[in-house]
Design an enzyme around this catalytic site. Sequence first.
Site, PDB file in Angstrom:
ATOM      1  CE  LYS A   1      72.285  72.019  -2.393  1.00  0.00           C
ATOM      2  NZ  LYS A   1      70.967  72.675  -2.501  1.00  0.00           N
TER       3      LYS A   1
ATOM      4  CE1 TYR B   1      81.457  42.758 -18.102  1.00  0.00           C
ATOM      5  CE2 TYR B   1      81.423  45.018 -17.286  1.00  0.00           C
ATOM      6  CZ  TYR B   1      81.799  43.682 -17.136  1.00  0.00           C
ATOM      7  OH  TYR B   1      82.493  43.299 -16.032  1.00  0.00           O
TER       8      TYR B   1
HETATM    9  C1  PLP Z   1      71.158  73.966  -3.203  1.00  0.00           C
HETATM   10  C2  PLP Z   1      70.458  75.217  -2.809  1.00  0.00           C
HETATM   11  C3  PLP Z   1      71.032  76.497  -3.051  1.00  0.00           C
HETATM   12  C4  PLP Z   1      72.279  76.693  -3.875  1.00  0.00           C
HETATM   13  O1  PLP Z   1      71.939  76.788  -5.248  1.00  0.00           O
HETATM   14  P1  PLP Z   1      73.049  77.054  -6.370  1.00  0.00           P
HETATM   15  O2  PLP Z   1      72.277  77.074  -7.639  1.00  0.00           O
HETATM   16  O3  PLP Z   1      74.003  75.906  -6.308  1.00  0.00           O
HETATM   17  O4  PLP Z   1      73.697  78.351  -6.052  1.00  0.00           O
HETATM   18  C5  PLP Z   1      70.391  77.592  -2.513  1.00  0.00           C
HETATM   19  N1  PLP Z   1      69.238  77.483  -1.801  1.00  0.00           N
HETATM   20  C6  PLP Z   1      68.635  76.271  -1.603  1.00  0.00           C
HETATM   21  C7  PLP Z   1      67.356  76.214  -0.853  1.00  0.00           C
HETATM   22  C8  PLP Z   1      69.215  75.115  -2.110  1.00  0.00           C
HETATM   23  O5  PLP Z   1      68.605  73.925  -1.926  1.00  0.00           O
END
Ligand code: PLP
Length: 366
Positions: free
Chosen positions: A35, A261
């Site tokens: 993702k 800034y």
């Molecule tokens: C993002 C996510 C993961 C991955 O988690 P990590 O800590 O990056 O391994 C796994 N399961 C769900 C439901 C997630 O939203």
Amino acid sequence: MSETLLEIHLPHLKHNYHFLKNRLTPTTKLLAVVKAFGYGSDAVAVAKCLAQEGVDYFGVAYVNEGIHLRKAGITKPILVLHPQRINLQKLIAHDLEPSIYSQRLFEAFLAELKQAGKKNYPIHLKFNTGLNRLGLNPDECLSILTQLENSKEHMRLQGVFSHLAASDDLTEDPFTTSQLNTFKRVVDLVKPKHPNAIVHTLNTSGVIHYPHAQYDMVRTGISLYGYGNAAEVDAQLKPVLRLTTIISQIHHLEAGDSLGYNRGFIAEKSTQTATLPLGHADGIGRIYGNGNGFVFIHGKKAPILGNVCMDMIMVDVTNIDCEEGDEVLVIGPNATAENLANSAGTISYELITGLSQRIQRRIITE
Ligand SMILES: *Cc1c(COP(=O)(O)O)cnc(C)c1O
């Protein structure tokens, strides 16, 4: 072309994938979470590489992220962790597997399947065991199984899962254990009726700390990119991302001169600063300014001075022998995203997923 460059090291990704696989029971499947542009890298490059290595599944948050992978030719199963009602038709059209986390979503999805004339469509039921974010109530388990039975012409149970709230924090072990126990009660109700359903609940820190609960599959994200939320694991992972830039200009400030800034930094003594082409629009937020964050130049730490600008930061190079045009390491093997993130009170996840699309990516294959 750009002097600020985000390299994506696929050999490191492969190393991390095999490191994780070796910690798992050989039959346990691995779902790679890609993702948010593959945690800020390049979801397609990461997915193609891992597909070739033999990964079983991909996970994305939203439908559009799954469509992006399908359009790039990824054919492995893709679980959409947070499908939204308005995108269900598109989800079906691209053969994505939904996480069904509520009654409302179950009913909406069933209606879409009927509309599309789909049979036997794979779904995953998501149960809330304590994160209280998304998920069916475990008490609803039997009733949802009955609904599923009544809809079996249209859908089949491909997976059942939950998500841990604090698997990285061993002081919360009793809470995690209670989550795992609640999940086991759900699994015990589901499995007799659906022996082939893929059971999965562990994220990265779950794999590290609770390997006994790996069931049929684990869902790893951050560790694939090189961060394990634990020093002894980090030592064995390789960071996939390497962010570098180049000094645009060097300035000499005398005591009393200001920088940037709102005159965010006032020199107390003679100070040398380097201006870099990287700012909050690239994902280095203002919180990294005023001495919190830092970069490395010739192996030496150069703190960010004053306010982070949209397109630039200025760093302190008073004690570093450097010139305009020299390379600057922001994130990489000896400059971990974890350390930089901690300097601003945040975590590696936020820093790397926030590296904006403006930064040029380069895929390194060997
Ligand atoms: C993002 C996510 C993961 C991955 O988690 P990590 O800590 O990056 O391994 C796994 N399961 C769900 C439901 C997630 O939203």
